[in-house]
Each structure stands twice: as structure tokens, then as C-alpha cells.
Scaffold this active site. Structure first.
Site, PDB file in Angstrom:
ATOM      1  N   ASP A   1      53.455  56.355 -37.712  1.00 48.21           N
ATOM      2  CA  ASP A   1      53.828  55.846 -36.617  1.00 48.21           C
ATOM      3  C   ASP A   1      54.001  54.319 -36.555  1.00 48.21           C
ATOM      4  O   ASP A   1      53.592  53.504 -37.250  1.00 48.21           O
ATOM      5  CB  ASP A   1      52.602  55.946 -35.591  1.00 48.21           C
ATOM      6  N   ASP A   2      54.703  53.955 -35.377  1.00 43.03           N
ATOM      7  CA  ASP A   2      54.809  52.290 -35.221  1.00 43.03           C
ATOM      8  C   ASP A   2      55.777  51.496 -35.841  1.00 43.03           C
ATOM      9  O   ASP A   2      55.903  50.313 -35.746  1.00 43.03           O
ATOM     10  CB  ASP A   2      53.503  51.615 -35.156  1.00 43.03           C
TER      11      ASP A   2
ATOM     12  N   HIS B   1      49.831  55.079 -40.351  1.00 42.07           N
ATOM     13  CA  HIS B   1      50.613  54.061 -39.620  1.00 42.07           C
ATOM     14  C   HIS B   1      51.319  53.150 -40.605  1.00 42.07           C
ATOM     15  O   HIS B   1      50.642  52.484 -41.387  1.00 42.07           O
ATOM     16  CB  HIS B   1      49.667  53.489 -38.536  1.00 42.07           C
TER      17      HIS B   1
END
Length: 277
Positions: free
Chosen positions: A85-86, A230
Site C-alpha cells: 500500500d501507499d 507498505h
């Protein structure tokens, strides 16, 4: 209906019931019990929205077996998915893609489209190297706090950005923090997005080292697991993601030793078409 409205209705009901008990319209004991039930129901409504697992507000993919259109995949095949993610977030996304390429493993990236605009070359590289590109948001915000119009605009813009970069419409969406309620799920459905959360969360953003990330994932490894990691640091993009990148290399080797096939979400959906897997 928004979870805040549901909570408010239950909490208001608790106050009305307590007031009725105080006035003698119902017994105080009954009023106390009923008000506690209402308070618990309101709190449960919030918990269901922020808890990443479950389908209280609509179908959420938490394991690979939950993916729509997957066909029939043997339960013993031992599939797992690493998701990130991100991102994109150089230099960590770059290094992670290097690791995945070296290990011949595919993953799924839930991108912040605002970041994708800044680093389109990383998005194109991820897609070209066989990874699934999904949407996290245009801007990383808690969707429970946004208006319906803000949610719709965020998802529509995020989809457009990724489409403009890749030429493909994103199919999968991971809500920021995994938070969703009825209205969030309705907007996702209107945008034709499949909501994907996770089943394993090593909390790699908390500053732990690569070995601890590795150990936490291995402790929960099972067929169909979707692992939340992440490669980005939204919204500030200051923290290092080196530990996650290094842990990814360890995990790929360890999971394969345990017999797991590491796949992107798209790969899993198509797995039944690949004999011998």
C-alpha cells in the site's frame, strides 16, 4: 447509510430509554439493560466499519478465495498474495520491484493516485513486470469522514489517473485503513471496484525490523492469505520502507520453502487456467 448515523441512532435510543426509565415509563432495570444493548450495538457498528475483516457492510475480499470470478482453485494449492500500500514511493518501490523481479514473484500494489502522478514510470514498470495495479485512493484519507460526493470524486479521479498511466481500469480497491461502511461500499460498487482488505497484517509501518516483519507473516501464513505490507508512507513520505523491502526478499524464499505460490490478485483469478499450479 453512514456508520456515524447508525451509531448516532443507537446512542440516541439509549438516551431515550434511560430517560423513559427515569420517568417511570419502563422499569429502571429494563431501561438500563436496553440502553447498554443500544450502546453496544452502536459501538459494534463502528467496530464493523474499522475492523478489516467481515462483510457487515458488504462483500469484502479478505482472502484469495473470496475473489469474484476466480473459478475453481484447489484448496490444497497453497496460494498467498503479498500486497503493498501507499506507493509509489522511490527509492523503496524501485528496490521492491527489483527484488520481485529477481525472485520471479508477482505482487499487488494498491497505489495512491496522487503519488502515481508524480512517479508514473514506477506504475508502468509494475504493470509491465506482471504485477496487479489496484487503487488505494487518489488522496489517502479516511473515507468514513468524507461526504458521498468527496468519496465519489476521489475514486473517479483515482481511477482516471491510473487509467491514463496504464491504459487499464483498476479493478481492485483497498479503502484507506481498510475502513468502510454501507455508503463507502455503495460508492465502490458504483465505480465497479472490488473491495480488498487483508487477512495478515504484520504492522510493518511501526518501525519493526525485517526479521520481525518476516516472523509475523510466517506465523499467520496459510492458504489464501492476503498480506498487507507498505512500500509507501502516506501522507508524508518521509519514513523508510527498507525493512519492508528486505523482509519481502526473506518472505518470498521462506514461503516458497513452505510450498506456497506467491501470486498477484489477477494471477489468482486466472490460476485455474494454468495447469500444474
Amino acid at each position: 447509510m453512514r456508520v456515524l448515523c447508525i451509531m448516532g441512532a443507537f446512542y440516541l435510543a439509549a438516551l431515550v430509554i434511560l430517560w423513559a426509565g427515569r420517568r417511570g415509563n419502563v422499569s429502571r432495570k429494563l431501561a438500563a439493560v436496553a440502553s447498554v444493548v443500544c450502546l453496544l450495538a452502536g459501538s459494534g457498528a463502528l467496530a464493523a466499519a474499522v475492523y478489516p475483516w467481515g462483510n457487515s457492510y458488504g462483500i469484502t475480499v479478505n482472502r484469495l478465495q473470496d475473489l469474484p470470478g476466480k473459478g475453481v482453485v484447489p484448496a490444497t494449492a497453497g496460494y498467498m498474495a503479498l500486497t503493498f500500500d501507499d506507493g509509489p514511493y522511490p527509492p523503496y518501490t524501485d528496490r521492491l520491484l527489483d527484488v520481485l523481479k529477481e525472485k520471479k514473484a508477482h505482487a499487488t500494489f494498491f497505489l495512491v493516485a496522487e503519488q502515481a502522478q508524480r512517479h508514473p514510470e514506477l506504475v508502468k514498470r509494475a504493470l509491465a513486470e506482471g504485477h496487479t495495479v489496484g487503487l488505494h485512493a487518489f488522496r489517502h484519507r479516511d473515507f468514513l469522514k468524507l461526504t458521498e460526493e468527496e468519496r465519489q470524486k476521489d475514486l473517479a479521479l483515482g481511477k482516471k489517473v491510473l487509467h491514463d498511466i496504464t491504459g487499464k481500469e483498476p479493478v481492485y480497491w483497498r479503502p484507506p485503513h481498510g475502513f468502510r461502511d454501507f455508503s463507502v461500499m455503495e460508492v465502490a460498487a458504483a465505480e465497479k471496484l472490488t473491495v480488498v482488505n487483508w487477512s495478515v497484517i504484520p504492522r510493518d509501518w511501526t518501525g519493526i525490523g525485517k526479521q520481525e516483519i518476516h516472523n509475523r507473516v510466517m506465523d499467520k501464513a496459510e492458504n489464501g492469505a492476503i498480506v498487507l505490507l507498505h512500500d509507501g508512507d502516506s501522507p508524508f513520505y518521509k519514513a523508510s520502507r527498507k525493512a519492508t523491502v528486505d523482509a519481502a526478499a526473506l518472505l518470498i524464499d521462506s514461503l516458497r520453502e513452505k510450498g506456497y505460490h506467491l501470486v498477484s490478485l489477477e494471477e489468482y483469478v486466472q490460476a485455474e487456467k494454468r495447469p500444474g499450479q
